[in-house]
Structures are given as C-alpha cells and as structure tokens.
Design a protein around this motif. Structure first.
Motif, PDB file in Angstrom:
ATOM      1  N   GLN A 246       0.825  -1.210   0.000  1.00  0.00           N
ATOM      2  CA  GLN A 246       0.000   0.000   0.000  1.00  0.00           C
ATOM      3  C   GLN A 246       0.855   1.253   0.000  1.00  0.00           C
ATOM      4  OE1 GLN A 246      -2.511  -0.605   3.434  1.00  0.00           O
ATOM      5  NE2 GLN A 246      -3.319  -2.525   2.610  1.00  0.00           N
ATOM      6  N   ASN A 254       0.371   5.561 -12.313  1.00  0.00           N
ATOM      7  CA  ASN A 254      -0.618   4.607 -12.829  1.00  0.00           C
ATOM      8  C   ASN A 254      -0.232   4.030 -14.183  1.00  0.00           C
ATOM      9  OD1 ASN A 254      -2.315   4.768 -10.620  1.00  0.00           O
ATOM     10  ND2 ASN A 254      -3.559   6.413 -11.479  1.00  0.00           N
ATOM     11  N   LYS A 269      -0.612  -9.640  -9.579  1.00  0.00           N
ATOM     12  CA  LYS A 269      -1.724  -8.762  -9.955  1.00  0.00           C
ATOM     13  C   LYS A 269      -2.797  -8.766  -8.870  1.00  0.00           C
ATOM     14  CE  LYS A 269      -1.223  -9.332 -14.960  1.00  0.00           C
ATOM     15  NZ  LYS A 269      -1.810  -9.947 -16.176  1.00  0.00           N
ATOM     16  N   VAL A 272      -1.742  -6.699  -5.923  1.00  0.00           N
ATOM     17  CA  VAL A 272      -1.854  -5.271  -6.212  1.00  0.00           C
ATOM     18  C   VAL A 272      -3.312  -4.832  -6.136  1.00  0.00           C
ATOM     19  CG1 VAL A 272      -1.600  -3.507  -8.012  1.00  0.00           C
ATOM     20  CG2 VAL A 272       0.246  -5.145  -7.610  1.00  0.00           C
ATOM     21  N   PHE A 273      -4.202  -5.575  -6.791  1.00  0.00           N
ATOM     22  CA  PHE A 273      -5.623  -5.232  -6.766  1.00  0.00           C
ATOM     23  C   PHE A 273      -6.160  -5.223  -5.333  1.00  0.00           C
ATOM     24  CE2 PHE A 273      -5.860  -7.451 -11.141  1.00  0.00           C
ATOM     25  CZ  PHE A 273      -5.420  -6.288 -11.754  1.00  0.00           C
ATOM     26  N   GLY A 274      -5.711  -6.187  -4.521  1.00  0.00           N
ATOM     27  CA  GLY A 274      -6.207  -6.308  -3.160  1.00  0.00           C
ATOM     28  C   GLY A 274      -5.755  -5.199  -2.235  1.00  0.00           C
ATOM     29  N   ASN A 275      -4.746  -4.441  -2.656  1.00  0.00           N
ATOM     30  CA  ASN A 275      -4.250  -3.344  -1.830  1.00  0.00           C
ATOM     31  C   ASN A 275      -4.590  -1.983  -2.410  1.00  0.00           C
ATOM     32  OD1 ASN A 275      -2.502  -4.345   0.554  1.00  0.00           O
ATOM     33  ND2 ASN A 275      -1.940  -5.707  -1.132  1.00  0.00           N
ATOM     34  N   MET A 276      -5.601  -1.978  -3.292  1.00  0.00           N
ATOM     35  CA  MET A 276      -6.120  -0.736  -3.850  1.00  0.00           C
ATOM     36  C   MET A 276      -7.593  -0.613  -3.468  1.00  0.00           C
ATOM     37  SD  MET A 276      -4.515  -1.111  -7.712  1.00  0.00           S
ATOM     38  CE  MET A 276      -4.845   0.572  -8.231  1.00  0.00           C
ATOM     39  N   GLU A 278     -11.523  -0.491  -4.174  1.00  0.00           N
ATOM     40  CA  GLU A 278     -12.283  -1.317  -5.120  1.00  0.00           C
ATOM     41  C   GLU A 278     -12.436  -0.623  -6.465  1.00  0.00           C
ATOM     42  OE1 GLU A 278     -16.651  -3.571  -5.409  1.00  0.00           O
ATOM     43  OE2 GLU A 278     -15.948  -2.694  -3.514  1.00  0.00           O
ATOM     44  N   ALA A 281      -9.066  -0.547  -8.315  1.00  0.00           N
ATOM     45  CA  ALA A 281      -8.723  -1.883  -8.789  1.00  0.00           C
ATOM     46  C   ALA A 281      -9.517  -2.237 -10.042  1.00  0.00           C
ATOM     47  CB  ALA A 281      -8.976  -2.910  -7.695  1.00  0.00           C
ATOM     48  N   GLU A 282     -10.815  -1.913 -10.054  1.00  0.00           N
ATOM     49  CA  GLU A 282     -11.651  -2.216 -11.216  1.00  0.00           C
ATOM     50  C   GLU A 282     -11.194  -1.432 -12.440  1.00  0.00           C
ATOM     51  OE1 GLU A 282     -13.914  -4.506 -11.694  1.00  0.00           O
ATOM     52  OE2 GLU A 282     -13.509  -5.230  -9.665  1.00  0.00           O
ATOM     53  N   LYS A 285      -8.011  -3.055 -13.708  1.00  0.00           N
ATOM     54  CA  LYS A 285      -8.320  -4.313 -14.400  1.00  0.00           C
ATOM     55  C   LYS A 285      -8.845  -4.038 -15.800  1.00  0.00           C
ATOM     56  CE  LYS A 285      -9.493  -6.933 -10.217  1.00  0.00           C
ATOM     57  NZ  LYS A 285     -10.604  -7.579  -9.452  1.00  0.00           N
TER      58      LYS A 285
END
Length: 330
Positions: A246, A254, A269, A272-276, A278, A281-282, A285
């Motif tokens: 984080q 970005n 990946k 990374v998504f899990g520490n952004m 929601e 992260a979307e 993706k």
C-alpha cells in the motif's frame, strides 16, 4: 518520458530560474538529469497544462511538512549532459554557487558512459571499487558499456569485495579528485560485497543478466548462487506485506503500474488489486484488459522504475523488502 517527470519540468519552468534552482538543489543526480532533459524537450506549454500541474502539486503537498535535503552538492556535468552546454551554462551558474562534490562522489553526477571511459584503462580491481561505489542502476549502466567478459569479471570482483584499507580508498579518491577538479573526500572501509553485486545485477538488462549469471556460475557456482539468492526482482513484490504494498502504490505512477503488470503473473496482480480501493482496482483491471500489445523493453523499464522506487522507500525505512531468498532484508 514519464508523466510525473514532465509535470515536474513544467512546474519548475513556471517557478523561474531562481526558485527552480533552489528545488534542484534538493534532488539527486539522476533526478536532476531526468528533469533537466524534460525541461529541455518541452515545447509550448498551454495554460491548461500549467493549471493541471499546479493543482496536482497542491494536492500532493497538502499533507506534507516540507522538503528535506540530503546534500548540498550540485552538478555541472549532469546539467550539461541533460541540456547541452549552451542551454545549461546560465542555469548552472545560478545553481553552482560553490560546487563541493568530492572525488568518488562526483562520479555519481556524471553520465554512465563518461564514468566507464574514465575507468576503462584502470586495473580491474580499481574498476570494481569504482563501480561498487555507484548507485546500483548507474553501476549497471556503466557495466553495460563494457563487453560481456569484462562485465562478468567486474561483478565477481565486486561480490568478493568486503573491506578496503582506508588509505587505499583515500588514494583513489585523491586521484579522481585531481582528474575531476573536486575536493578531498572521506575514506570508508566497507565497500562492495555480494549484496552490492546482486543489487547491480537487478538493474542489468534481462537479456544480458541470464548470460552473465551462467558465466558467473561456471566460474564460481557457490558465488553465483549467493548472488542469485539476494537478487530482488519485480515478481518478488508479491512477498512483501500488504501495508508495504500500500505504501509503494501511493507513489507509483498509474501508467507505469499498468505497463509493469502487463508482464507479471496473476498472483502479483491479485495482490496489487487487493491493496487498492475497489474502484481503483476495477479501473486498473479494465485498463489491463483493454491495453494492446506492448514491447517487452517497455514492460521491463516500468518494472525497474517501480523496483527503484521500492528500494528507495526501503532505504528510507518506509517499507520492508524481503530478499530473493526471503531471508535478507533491505
């Protein structure tokens, strides 16, 4: 040129030379060169660009307490390399109120090719000491100027460096000082080592790295294994703590993150998504799914930029990075 460097260049151009010079005094050699080159390449700047940059800057510093200074040293060679002698002279005169770079330290402000040429005809052990003294990314660039046989030899010499007599280092410092018109430097006894060699190898181009490691192992397999264990590559970021990821993501560009993740596995990946957030992260993706093919070299460059940032934050004590073996800590 990254978007952040271009924004920094625009910000400095709007401040005027005097204030810009005061800010440049707080930067390291690589930052000065990068921002200087960006300033030189800027064309006409639109008012909307300035407003956007100023807005981003005010938002970024709203929670900051102020700038910190690690050094009062300035650089003539870097600014000349970045801007050219004619463009740089006026700004250099304002920045270099009294240049005080010292012997070996001066090398960090020079272009990597110039450093390579400076040491090309020195004894390999002297070359190894000089290269190990540089920042890892610059050291890798210097090695890149030499042929493969020399690169491998120097990495092995660096890995076997540990302690050097202060008098010997001072003598080398004095020689460089005379060549570069610097001042006397302070001696140090700890230099090089396997970790230094591993850090340099982290910045060597991937195509070259594999061949170098193979040759190192052929010459000294245990040494090659030790270097490999301490190397920290982009995929190793999935082994750091969530809080550290984080912290890293707060400073990652970005666009750079998007490129870097194009070449990473699903596990990294997901981390990374899990520490952004929601939403963030979307969006990332979606960008990854819609991003067309990119050059491998662009992906590698983006990954190395993030690794450089991670190491800098680790050096500042803001996050922890596990070594390639999962045991050492940077």
């Amino acid at each position: 040129m990254s978007a952040r460097i271009e924004q920094a260049a625009i910000l400095l151009m709007t401040l005027g030379e005097s204030d810009a010079a005061q800010i440049l005094k707080q930067l390291g050699p690589k930052e000065v060169q990068a921002v200087g080159a960006a300033m030189a390449s800027l064309g006409s700047i639109q008012r909307s660009q300035v407003q956007e940059v100023m807005g981003d800057f005010l938002e970024a510093v709203s929670n900051q307490t102020g700038l910190t200074s690690e050094s009062d040293t300035f650089i003539r060679n870097m600014m000349t390399e970045a801007l050219g002698s004619e463009k740089a002279n006026g700004l250099i005169d304002r920045i270099l109120v009294g240049a005080n770079t010292k012997g070996l330290d001066t090398l960090k402000w020079m272009d990597s090719r110039a450093v390579a040429e400076l040491i090309r005809h020195e004894h390999p052990q002297i070359q190894a000491i000089v290269v190990s003294y540089l920042d890892p990314d610059m050291a890798a660039q210097v090695l890149g100027v030499f042929d493969e046989r020399v690169r491998v030899d120097l990495i092995m010499r660096i890995a076997n460096l540990d302690q050097i007599q202060p008098q010997a280092l001072q003598e080398l410092n004095d020689i460089l000082e005379k060549q570069l018109s610097g001042n006397s430097g302070n001696a140090t006894t700890s230099i090089g080592g396997i970790k230094t060699a591993a850090n340099i190898m982290n910045f060597v181009d991937s195509a070259v790295e594999a061949s170098m490691m193979e040759q190192i192992r052929e010459a000294d397999e245990p040494l090659g294994d030790q270097i490999q264990e301490l190397m920290f590559v982009f995929e190793d970021l999935k082994n750091i703590e969530d809080r550290d990821m984080q912290r890293l993501l707060r400073d990652v560009n970005n666009d750079g993150l998007l490129l870097a993740l194009k070449g990473s596995d699903d596990e990294l990946k997901a981390m990374v998504f899990g520490n952004m957030s929601e939403r963030a992260a979307e969006m990332l993706k979606d960008d990854l799914e819609n991003k067309g093919p990119v050059k491998v070299s662009e992906v590698e460059t983006a990954q190395k930029e993030i690794l450089t940032l991670a190491r800098r934050l680790a050096d500042d004590g803001e996050l922890s990075l596990g070594g390639g073996s999962g045991e050492d800590m940077l």
